[in-house]
Each structure stands twice: as C-alpha cells, then as structure tokens.
Design an enzyme around this catalytic site. Structure first.
Site, short mmCIF file in Angstrom:
data_model
loop_
_atom_site.label_atom_id
_atom_site.label_comp_id
_atom_site.label_asym_id
_atom_site.label_seq_id
_atom_site.Cartn_x
_atom_site.Cartn_y
_atom_site.Cartn_z
N GLY A 18 31.20 84.25 -68.06
CA GLY A 18 30.36 83.10 -67.75
C GLY A 18 30.85 82.39 -66.51
O GLY A 18 32.05 82.25 -66.30
N ARG B 203 28.77 90.95 -67.42
CA ARG B 203 29.58 91.46 -68.52
C ARG B 203 29.44 92.98 -68.52
O ARG B 203 28.34 93.50 -68.50
CB ARG B 203 29.14 90.85 -69.85
CG ARG B 203 29.20 89.32 -69.82
CD ARG B 203 28.90 88.72 -71.18
NE ARG B 203 28.74 87.28 -71.10
CZ ARG B 203 29.74 86.40 -71.10
NH1 ARG B 203 30.98 86.84 -71.16
NH2 ARG B 203 29.51 85.11 -71.04
N ASP C 272 38.83 84.59 -71.51
CA ASP C 272 39.65 85.50 -72.31
C ASP C 272 39.16 86.95 -72.24
O ASP C 272 39.96 87.88 -72.25
CB ASP C 272 39.74 85.03 -73.77
CG ASP C 272 38.38 84.81 -74.42
OD1 ASP C 272 37.35 85.04 -73.76
OD2 ASP C 272 38.36 84.42 -75.60
N GLY C 273 37.84 87.16 -72.15
CA GLY C 273 37.33 88.52 -72.02
C GLY C 273 37.77 89.16 -70.71
O GLY C 273 38.14 90.34 -70.67
N THR D 284 36.59 78.74 -66.94
CA THR D 284 35.70 78.57 -68.09
C THR D 284 35.60 77.09 -68.40
O THR D 284 36.62 76.39 -68.41
CB THR D 284 36.20 79.33 -69.33
OG1 THR D 284 35.47 78.89 -70.48
CG2 THR D 284 37.68 79.10 -69.59
N ASP E 222 34.97 75.65 -71.17
CA ASP E 222 35.38 75.27 -72.53
C ASP E 222 36.82 74.79 -72.62
O ASP E 222 37.22 74.18 -73.62
CB ASP E 222 35.21 76.45 -73.49
CG ASP E 222 33.75 76.71 -73.83
OD1 ASP E 222 32.90 75.86 -73.49
OD2 ASP E 222 33.46 77.76 -74.43
N ASP F 186 39.46 76.55 -73.15
CA ASP F 186 39.98 77.16 -74.37
C ASP F 186 41.03 78.24 -74.11
O ASP F 186 41.25 79.12 -74.93
CB ASP F 186 38.84 77.76 -75.19
CG ASP F 186 38.04 78.81 -74.42
OD1 ASP F 186 38.25 78.94 -73.20
OD2 ASP F 186 37.20 79.48 -75.03
N ARG G 28 32.33 76.60 -78.41
CA ARG G 28 32.13 77.50 -79.55
C ARG G 28 33.33 77.49 -80.49
O ARG G 28 33.19 77.50 -81.71
CB ARG G 28 31.87 78.91 -79.04
CG ARG G 28 31.58 79.95 -80.12
CD ARG G 28 31.43 81.32 -79.47
NE ARG G 28 32.61 81.70 -78.74
CZ ARG G 28 32.66 82.64 -77.80
NH1 ARG G 28 31.57 83.29 -77.46
NH2 ARG G 28 33.79 82.93 -77.19
N GLY H 26 30.89 56.77 -75.21
CA GLY H 26 30.75 55.75 -76.24
C GLY H 26 30.04 56.22 -77.49
O GLY H 26 29.32 55.45 -78.14
N GLU I 60 29.11 57.25 -81.26
CA GLU I 60 29.48 56.69 -82.57
C GLU I 60 30.20 57.72 -83.43
O GLU I 60 30.98 57.35 -84.32
CB GLU I 60 28.23 56.19 -83.30
CG GLU I 60 27.75 54.82 -82.84
CD GLU I 60 27.27 54.80 -81.39
OE1 GLU I 60 27.61 53.83 -80.68
OE2 GLU I 60 26.58 55.75 -80.98
#
Length: 328
Positions: free
Chosen positions: A15, A76, A107-108, A130, A132, A134, A176, A190, A192
């Site tokens: 991605g 990919r 990671d891929g 990435t 994310d 992650d 994810r 902000g 909730e």
C-alpha cells in the site's frame, strides 16, 4: 569482506503512503552524493520480475518531495512469492549489475526482502512506509503523521455537522491490527469514545459511556473506530446496536477509507523520509544488510528485518489514560 556496492536499486511495494516519494528522492540523491549509481524499479517486486528498470539521478527526483503516492508505482506480486519468480528477479538484478536493494513498504515488503536475502545472499535494506504505524523498530513509519493530520481535518469537519444536528457519528479509520491512528486522532479530534483492537470496550460499556456523555450535557458525540476493532462485526453493526439501545441520537457512519493514504506529506514525514533514505543507503555502503531503518529516541537506528515484522508495535498506555480523562 562485504562486496563493494556500485549500483543500488530502489522500489516501493504494498500500500502507498505519503512520504514514499520523499524517501525515493533521498535514496537517489544519497547515491549521487556517494557517486553510486541508482536504478528505480517500477511496480515493486512485480516490476523486479518483469525487468521494469529505470536509471535515476539527482535530477530524476526533482519536485517530488511534496507529492503523495509513489512515482515508482506499487503492486502486490504473487509471482514473487514463488521460487521461480524470485529467480527471475535475481537474474534481472544481475543482468543490470545491481549490487543491493532498498525496499520501501510494510511487513509484506520486508517478508519478501528477507526471503530474497536468504536465497541469494543479496544485500537488502528496508524503509518502513505504511500509515498504520504497525512496524516494530520505529516510533513513526512513513505516512503515519500525514494520515493523522488528514483524519483530524476530517473529524473537525464532521463535528460541525454533528453539533448542528445533535448527531452521533461513528468514524472509521484505518488500523486493521493496531489502533495508533484511532487513538491519536481521537484525542486530537476531541472524540467522546475511541475503539481500538487492543482494548475491548464491549457494546454495553459503549452505550453506558455515550449515555454518560449525554447526561453531562453533550448533545452530539464523535466515536472513532479503528477498522480492526473487535466489538462488532463492522462499524454498521455498532450503529444498529446503538440505534436499538439508545434514544435521542441520530446515528450516522462515516468511513474515511483510502483518503487517509493520499495527500501531500507533512513536514515531519518529509524530514523522516529524507533521514531514512540517507541511513538506508549509507548502511548498505558500510556492508550492512537485512535491516530496517527506523526512528528510535529521535535517532536513526537499524532493526533486523525479521524482528521488525515479528515484533509488535505497542499502544501508548499514557494516551489511553489521556483519552479517558479528556472524554469526561
């Protein structure tokens, strides 16, 4: 003795994320600075297999530091998952006299680089791209900061509508496996309530929290939901549950989706990409291989690729506490 590196290939895979172009620029210009040839490989590992190579110099990457996406494109590649595909990729690298590879992705991408290095002892270096955030071994991946700013801007706009109509909005953001985007943007926007994969709030507690917010005088609410949150099957199930168990709220859903990946990279991501590109190339020239460059304690450090993909990036527990206090 490590072999002398005279030509380096660079590719982007998986991605896209803001900052990839800035990283490509940094790799190419660091190569030029050290008088090393650089070759751009289009469409990631698939382009590596199909021989989509383009020599690059310092002028090839002008005016791209501010652009989102990746000029080298991304894809990919199922072919690269096969020994036959990787053999074709290796043969193409040898034919082009390329001595080392910089891979920009997640990671891929790194998994493919590890296997390739193991099979052919080919020098590889990873740059984490990435949104994310992650990947283990860096506090920030390329694109994470830009994605945060994109999401916060969207939350601010949605809140205008929520406040005007006394609405409850569930806003789904990417994440994810980890909730870094949700947690940070939820605090900054902000919100909730913030729902992330690492914390199972539960449907009943969610309704309880929203009722508490309304009793405190709030006429509208924003709930940020990471796509990997485990409370419901999806964000629309959350909406249906709240509709059934709460009165007085007009509940709406907004899924931000791929807009989070796009846009011009932030100043932070441009600087980070520039630092990572320099570190990646110079590490290869020093004879290092099979590492990922990352930002740790404001310093560029190397983490073994295998550790980067097997380790787990952890949620900042302080931010969880801050979120609880701020939603009062």
């Amino acid at each position: 003795m490590p072999k002398t590196i005279k030509k380096i290939g660079v590719l982007t895979s998986g991605g896209d994320s803001p900052g990839m172009n800035a990283a490509i620029r940094s790799v190419v210009r660091t190569c030029a600075y050290h008088q090393v040839e650089c070759v751009g490989i289009y469409r990631g590992y698939q382009g590596l297999i199909e021989g989509e190579f383009q020599p690059m110099n310092a002028r090839s990457v002008k005016d791209i530091i501010n652009k989102g996406g990746t000029i080298l494109k991304s894809a990919r590649s199922k072919d690269f998952m096969t020994p036959e595909g990787r053999k074709r990729a290796f043969d193409n690298l040898v034919a082009q006299n390329i001595d080392a590879l910089v891979t920009i992705g997640g990671d891929g991408t790194f998994t493919g680089a590890i296997v390739f290095n193991q099979e052919y002892d080919f020098p590889v270096m990873g740059i984490p791209g990435t949104i994310d955030n992650d990947i283990f071994g860096t506090t920030h991946t390329l694109g994470f900061d830009t994605a945060l700013n994109t999401v916060v801007d969207a939350i601010d706009k949605i809140r205008d509508t929520a406040s005007s109509h006394n609405r409850l909005f569930f806003i789904e953001v990417m994440g994810r496996d980890v909730g870094h985007i949700a947690l940070n943007t939820g605090i900054a926007g902000g919100a909730e309530e913030i729902l992330i994969p690492e914390e199972d709030l539960g449907l009943d507690r969610l309704v309880e929290s929203l009722n508490k917010s309304r009793k405190s005088g709030k006429s509208s609410s924003i709930v940020i939901v990471a796509e990997g949150d485990k409370i419901g099957k999806n964000i629309f199930q959350l909406k249906d549950y709240v509709d059934e168990n709460m009165e007085g709220y007009d509940v709406r859903v907004s899924v931000l989706g791929h807009m989070q990946r796009g846009g011009s990279p932030s100043c932070f991501d441009r600087v980070l990409a520039s630092r990572m590109g320099v570190k990646a190339v110079e590490s290869l020239l020093e004879g290092k291989t099979n590492y990922m460059v990352g930002l740790l304690n404001s310093v560029m450090e190397l983490t073994p690729l295998e550790k980067a993909i097997k380790g787990k990036s952890k949620i900042n527990l302080e931010l969880l506490r801050v979120s609880d206090i701020m939603s009062t």
